[in-house]
Design a protein around this motif. Sequence first.
Motif, PDB file in Angstrom:
ATOM      1  N   UNK A 292      -2.169  11.521 -18.011  1.00  0.00           N
ATOM      2  CA  UNK A 292      -2.511  10.468 -17.053  1.00  0.00           C
ATOM      3  C   UNK A 292      -3.069  11.077 -15.775  1.00  0.00           C
ATOM      4  N   UNK A 293      -2.518  12.205 -15.363  1.00  0.00           N
ATOM      5  CA  UNK A 293      -3.005  12.866 -14.157  1.00  0.00           C
ATOM      6  C   UNK A 293      -4.456  13.302 -14.333  1.00  0.00           C
ATOM      7  N   UNK A 294      -4.782  13.874 -15.476  1.00  0.00           N
ATOM      8  CA  UNK A 294      -6.155  14.317 -15.716  1.00  0.00           C
ATOM      9  C   UNK A 294      -7.108  13.121 -15.751  1.00  0.00           C
ATOM     10  N   UNK A 295      -6.655  12.033 -16.366  1.00  0.00           N
ATOM     11  CA  UNK A 295      -7.494  10.828 -16.375  1.00  0.00           C
ATOM     12  C   UNK A 295      -7.721  10.322 -14.961  1.00  0.00           C
ATOM     13  N   UNK A 296      -6.648  10.301 -14.153  1.00  0.00           N
ATOM     14  CA  UNK A 296      -6.754   9.783 -12.796  1.00  0.00           C
ATOM     15  C   UNK A 296      -7.746  10.606 -11.974  1.00  0.00           C
ATOM     16  N   UNK A 297      -7.751  11.916 -12.168  1.00  0.00           N
ATOM     17  CA  UNK A 297      -8.700  12.763 -11.444  1.00  0.00           C
ATOM     18  C   UNK A 297     -10.135  12.325 -11.737  1.00  0.00           C
ATOM     19  N   UNK A 298     -10.432  12.076 -13.001  1.00  0.00           N
ATOM     20  CA  UNK A 298     -11.775  11.626 -13.380  1.00  0.00           C
ATOM     21  C   UNK A 298     -12.066  10.230 -12.843  1.00  0.00           C
ATOM     22  N   UNK A 299     -11.105   9.337 -12.990  1.00  0.00           N
ATOM     23  CA  UNK A 299     -11.305   7.946 -12.604  1.00  0.00           C
ATOM     24  C   UNK A 299     -11.535   7.820 -11.106  1.00  0.00           C
ATOM     25  N   UNK A 300     -10.708   8.494 -10.319  1.00  0.00           N
ATOM     26  CA  UNK A 300     -10.848   8.426  -8.870  1.00  0.00           C
ATOM     27  C   UNK A 300     -12.177   9.028  -8.438  1.00  0.00           C
ATOM     28  N   UNK A 301     -12.574  10.130  -9.082  1.00  0.00           N
ATOM     29  CA  UNK A 301     -13.870  10.734  -8.745  1.00  0.00           C
ATOM     30  C   UNK A 301     -14.994   9.732  -8.952  1.00  0.00           C
ATOM     31  N   UNK A 302     -14.953   8.984 -10.058  1.00  0.00           N
ATOM     32  CA  UNK A 302     -15.989   7.978 -10.315  1.00  0.00           C
ATOM     33  C   UNK A 302     -15.981   6.883  -9.251  1.00  0.00           C
ATOM     34  N   UNK A 303     -14.791   6.391  -8.928  1.00  0.00           N
ATOM     35  CA  UNK A 303     -14.688   5.310  -7.949  1.00  0.00           C
ATOM     36  C   UNK A 303     -15.141   5.757  -6.562  1.00  0.00           C
ATOM     37  N   UNK A 304     -14.837   6.984  -6.219  1.00  0.00           N
ATOM     38  CA  UNK A 304     -15.266   7.527  -4.926  1.00  0.00           C
ATOM     39  C   UNK A 304     -16.782   7.640  -4.880  1.00  0.00           C
ATOM     40  N   UNK A 305     -17.384   8.129  -5.973  1.00  0.00           N
ATOM     41  CA  UNK A 305     -18.836   8.266  -6.019  1.00  0.00           C
ATOM     42  C   UNK A 305     -19.523   6.910  -5.952  1.00  0.00           C
ATOM     43  N   UNK A 306     -18.956   5.915  -6.625  1.00  0.00           N
ATOM     44  CA  UNK A 306     -19.532   4.561  -6.591  1.00  0.00           C
ATOM     45  C   UNK A 306     -19.592   4.013  -5.170  1.00  0.00           C
TER      46      UNK A 306
ATOM     47  N   UNK B 206       0.843  -1.191   0.000  1.00  0.00           N
ATOM     48  CA  UNK B 206       0.000   0.000   0.000  1.00  0.00           C
ATOM     49  C   UNK B 206       0.882   1.246   0.000  1.00  0.00           C
ATOM     50  N   UNK B 207       0.311   2.351  -0.411  1.00  0.00           N
ATOM     51  CA  UNK B 207       0.985   3.632  -0.329  1.00  0.00           C
ATOM     52  C   UNK B 207       0.023   4.657   0.231  1.00  0.00           C
ATOM     53  N   UNK B 208       0.498   5.468   1.160  1.00  0.00           N
ATOM     54  CA  UNK B 208      -0.328   6.539   1.705  1.00  0.00           C
ATOM     55  C   UNK B 208      -0.523   7.647   0.686  1.00  0.00           C
ATOM     56  N   UNK B 209       0.311   7.678  -0.333  1.00  0.00           N
ATOM     57  CA  UNK B 209       0.215   8.687  -1.381  1.00  0.00           C
ATOM     58  C   UNK B 209      -0.928   8.413  -2.348  1.00  0.00           C
ATOM     59  N   UNK B 210      -1.182   7.164  -2.655  1.00  0.00           N
ATOM     60  CA  UNK B 210      -2.020   6.784  -3.791  1.00  0.00           C
ATOM     61  C   UNK B 210      -3.514   6.767  -3.467  1.00  0.00           C
ATOM     62  N   UNK B 211      -4.341   7.440  -4.273  1.00  0.00           N
ATOM     63  CA  UNK B 211      -5.790   7.351  -4.055  1.00  0.00           C
ATOM     64  C   UNK B 211      -6.322   5.948  -4.322  1.00  0.00           C
ATOM     65  N   UNK B 212      -5.723   5.234  -5.262  1.00  0.00           N
ATOM     66  CA  UNK B 212      -6.158   3.864  -5.540  1.00  0.00           C
ATOM     67  C   UNK B 212      -5.841   2.942  -4.359  1.00  0.00           C
ATOM     68  N   UNK B 213      -4.713   3.191  -3.706  1.00  0.00           N
ATOM     69  CA  UNK B 213      -4.376   2.414  -2.526  1.00  0.00           C
ATOM     70  C   UNK B 213      -5.348   2.728  -1.387  1.00  0.00           C
ATOM     71  N   UNK B 214      -5.721   3.987  -1.251  1.00  0.00           N
ATOM     72  CA  UNK B 214      -6.728   4.362  -0.245  1.00  0.00           C
ATOM     73  C   UNK B 214      -8.051   3.651  -0.509  1.00  0.00           C
ATOM     74  N   UNK B 215      -8.476   3.618  -1.766  1.00  0.00           N
ATOM     75  CA  UNK B 215      -9.723   2.938  -2.108  1.00  0.00           C
ATOM     76  C   UNK B 215      -9.614   1.432  -1.856  1.00  0.00           C
ATOM     77  N   UNK B 216      -8.467   0.851  -2.169  1.00  0.00           N
ATOM     78  CA  UNK B 216      -8.266  -0.577  -1.901  1.00  0.00           C
ATOM     79  C   UNK B 216      -8.313  -0.846  -0.398  1.00  0.00           C
TER      80      UNK B 216
END
Length: 225
Positions: free
Chosen positions: A67-81, A10-20
């Motif tokens: 990639x950063x712009x894509x990640x912003x959109x992707x994380x927003x979707x995953x958070x909303x889900x 895990x990484x404290x930096x990563x939003x995907x790691x936070x979601x995992x």
Amino acid sequence: MARRGPRWYFSLRSPYSWLAYRDLLDRYPDVAEEIDWLPFWEPDAATTQELAGRDITLPYVAMSREKHLYMLQDVRRLVQERGLAMAWPVDQEPVWEVSHLAYLVAEGLGRGRAFIDAAYRARWEQGKDISDPEVMAAIGRELGIDPGALAGAHTDPALRAEGIRRLELLHRDGVFGVPYFIDGFERFWGVDRLAAFAASVRSGRTGAAESLVPSLDQGHAGGCG
């Protein structure tokens, strides 16, 4: 070398790691209790130089703007889900040793999980800068850990040496990003692979239990083959 147990990086930096992390605790709490939790972070210049002296180069590549712009959109979707609340942090001059070496302090005190929870909450729910030693001190006060020990972890030579050992470990495991899950020879990368990892861990647990039951078939070793 003995086969190591199931584990996740895990990484404290990563939003995907936070979601995992959230999914792991919410959906697979039994798996969370069974596996090893190992930190991943992008090293600072001094650590990078030390690793290079050991012929270790971690596979970290700076993120492109696209990639950063894509990640912003992707994380927003995953958070909303997931129905979560999120405050996107702004990293001015991140030094990831500050938070991840502080984690090693908490881990050594048996408070590693509590620290991870507090650090993720600070970064991803409150938008705080976890590269700020004062944020680490505040987490220390929250958890009843010496604030100075957390705030100064990144300057402690012994902890920096342990940090290098941990980075060598993820290098040997071939970890190239987070969240990264390993179960035996099976590897899973990304929050969307957590379900498969959990199934693998649970299957291995069941298989180990079944192997303790004596077989009624006392025939030849080849079985039905």
